[in-house]
Design a protein around this motif. Structure first.
Motif, PDB file in Angstrom:
ATOM      1  N   ARG A   1      48.220  29.608  55.818  1.00  0.00           N
ATOM      2  CA  ARG A   1      48.271  28.197  55.413  1.00  0.00           C
ATOM      3  C   ARG A   1      47.396  27.953  54.183  1.00  0.00           C
ATOM      4  O   ARG A   1      47.814  27.338  53.201  1.00  0.00           O
ATOM      5  N   HIS A   2      46.163  28.460  54.206  1.00  0.00           N
ATOM      6  CA  HIS A   2      45.254  28.206  53.090  1.00  0.00           C
ATOM      7  C   HIS A   2      45.640  29.009  51.853  1.00  0.00           C
ATOM      8  O   HIS A   2      45.533  28.511  50.722  1.00  0.00           O
TER       9      HIS A   2
ATOM     10  N   ASP B   1      49.009  21.975  68.488  1.00  0.00           N
ATOM     11  CA  ASP B   1      48.410  21.634  67.197  1.00  0.00           C
ATOM     12  C   ASP B   1      46.910  21.452  67.360  1.00  0.00           C
ATOM     13  O   ASP B   1      46.398  21.323  68.471  1.00  0.00           O
ATOM     14  N   GLU B   2      46.190  21.434  66.239  1.00  0.00           N
ATOM     15  CA  GLU B   2      44.745  21.236  66.276  1.00  0.00           C
ATOM     16  C   GLU B   2      44.292  20.528  65.005  1.00  0.00           C
ATOM     17  O   GLU B   2      44.903  20.685  63.940  1.00  0.00           O
TER      18      GLU B   2
ATOM     19  N   ASN C   1      49.504  20.312  58.044  1.00  0.00           N
ATOM     20  CA  ASN C   1      49.249  20.880  56.724  1.00  0.00           C
ATOM     21  C   ASN C   1      50.193  22.025  56.399  1.00  0.00           C
ATOM     22  O   ASN C   1      50.580  22.207  55.241  1.00  0.00           O
TER      23      ASN C   1
ATOM     24  N   GLU D   1      42.384  19.866  61.721  1.00  0.00           N
ATOM     25  CA  GLU D   1      41.828  20.778  60.722  1.00  0.00           C
ATOM     26  C   GLU D   1      40.591  20.121  60.095  1.00  0.00           C
ATOM     27  O   GLU D   1      40.678  19.013  59.569  1.00  0.00           O
TER      28      GLU D   1
ATOM     29  N   GLU E   1      37.210  32.659  60.612  1.00  0.00           N
ATOM     30  CA  GLU E   1      36.734  31.310  60.289  1.00  0.00           C
ATOM     31  C   GLU E   1      35.777  31.341  59.109  1.00  0.00           C
ATOM     32  O   GLU E   1      35.851  30.502  58.199  1.00  0.00           O
TER      33      GLU E   1
ATOM     34  N   ARG F   1      46.159  30.266  60.053  1.00  0.00           N
ATOM     35  CA  ARG F   1      45.288  29.493  59.165  1.00  0.00           C
ATOM     36  C   ARG F   1      45.122  30.167  57.813  1.00  0.00           C
ATOM     37  O   ARG F   1      45.063  29.500  56.768  1.00  0.00           O
TER      38      ARG F   1
ATOM     39  N   THR G   1      46.087  17.898  60.496  1.00  0.00           N
ATOM     40  CA  THR G   1      46.101  18.946  61.513  1.00  0.00           C
ATOM     41  C   THR G   1      46.626  20.236  60.892  1.00  0.00           C
ATOM     42  O   THR G   1      47.209  20.226  59.798  1.00  0.00           O
ATOM     43  N   LEU G   2      46.444  21.327  61.605  1.00  0.00           N
ATOM     44  CA  LEU G   2      46.928  22.612  61.114  1.00  0.00           C
ATOM     45  C   LEU G   2      48.441  22.590  60.948  1.00  0.00           C
ATOM     46  O   LEU G   2      48.964  22.949  59.884  1.00  0.00           O
TER      47      LEU G   2
END
Length: 309
Positions: free
Chosen positions: A112-113, A143-144, A164, A146, A75, A109, A160-161
């Motif tokens: 994704r980024h 899902d969550e 995205n 973001e 994180e 994550r 959301t994650l």
């Protein structure tokens, strides 16, 4: 001059990419250059107002302090990478995400980024590899929401994650003119959208992906399905473009209050002109977008892609 045949580009399948975590972070470029445009021009970090730059530098320093205190915290690494991106240091952001992937190869994550920043850097194949990996890692998981790094005025996250991941994956395919793959992924993004901001954004690009395949009936049905009076916090420009495609607005009526809006609206209007046979006007619009120099914006990247084909 843009050829109308551009609307219907045939796409050749790309060679299989190496596993995302094994890919080099970035290619060598001259000092101070963040990326190379699709026409071969060097791209440097956009200028920021002094006050805004100072604020973002403070936010980056805070994020770095948290990562320094716990170097294996995924994180914390994500936030350092995101803060670097907001300062226009996209290559450094990719490096941070890549280092974190070494420690957390199953954290979607990070892919994704990094995939998002590969889009910014015009490395679309790498973006597709990363975002496809992120989708695979999140399959069958809940899902969550973001969190936003640059919140809207209401300070309410709208994405959301999962949303995205599929949105950026679809965009990368679109930028490569693989409109069938783009349609598939934007449809997924639309199906999992939890609010009108997400629906409007995914719906806008899905409409274009369908029109680029001559799926006029499908595109018209999509416009009828999307919310006519959406409750929006952010994506007003996309909604205005949907109104344009519905013939409920004219190009000169669309608001362009920020640099991002100018590029978003500019690209959408150029596509509207192209769809209406106004190739010369569309070409002029696309060149104007690129000429403004807001190169990290999706509208600017898409304009570059059109002109490069």
């Amino acid at each position: 001059m843009i050829k109308l045949a551009w609307l219907f580009v045939s796409v050749v399948a790309c060679a299989k990419s190496p596993p995302p975590q094994m890919q080099p972070a970035t290619t060598a470029l001259p000092e101070g250059v963040e990326a190379t445009s699709l026409s071969g021009q060097p791209l440097r970090a956009p200028e920021l107002a002094a006050e805004e730059r100072a604020k973002r530098e403070r936010q980056l320093a805070d994020a770095r302090a948290k990562l320094d205190a716990n170097p294996r915290d995924a994180e914390a690494a994500i936030w350092v990478g995101r803060r670097l991106g907001y300062l226009g240091r996209f290559r450094d952001a990719v490096t941070v995400f890549s280092d974190a992937i070494t420690n957390h190869p199953a954290d979607a994550r990070l892919f994704r980024h990094r995939g998002h920043r590969f889009i910014t850097l015009r490395q679309f194949d790498r973006a597709i590899a990363d975002l496809s990996r992120a989708a695979e890692l999140r399959r069958n998981q809940p899902d969550e929401v973001e969190p936003d790094g640059m919140p809207n005025p209401s300070n309410i996250p709208t994405s959301t994650l999962h949303g995205n991941i599929y949105y950026h994956l679809a965009l990368a395919h679109y930028l490569k003119a693989d409109f069938a793959a783009s349609e598939r992924e934007f449809r997924t993004a639309l199906d999992i959208a939890t609010n009108d901001d997400s629906r409007v954004a995914a719906g806008y690009w899905l409409y274009l992906a369908q029109r680029r395949q001559r799926k006029v009936s499908d595109a018209s049905a999509l416009l009828a399905k999307l919310p006519a009076q959406p409750q929006l916090l952010e994506n007003h420009a996309y909604n205005e473009l949907l109104q344009l495609f519905r013939a409920q607005a004219r190009p000169e009526q669309l608001a362009q209050s920020t640099d991002l809006d100018r590029d978003t609206v500019g690209y959408g209007v150029a596509m509207w002109r192209l769809l209406h046979g106004e190739a010369d006007a569309a070409s002029a619009d696309l060149r104007a977008i690129v000429g403004r120099g807001n190169w990290p914006a999706f509208g600017s990247i898409a304009a570059e892609a059109e002109l490069a084909r």
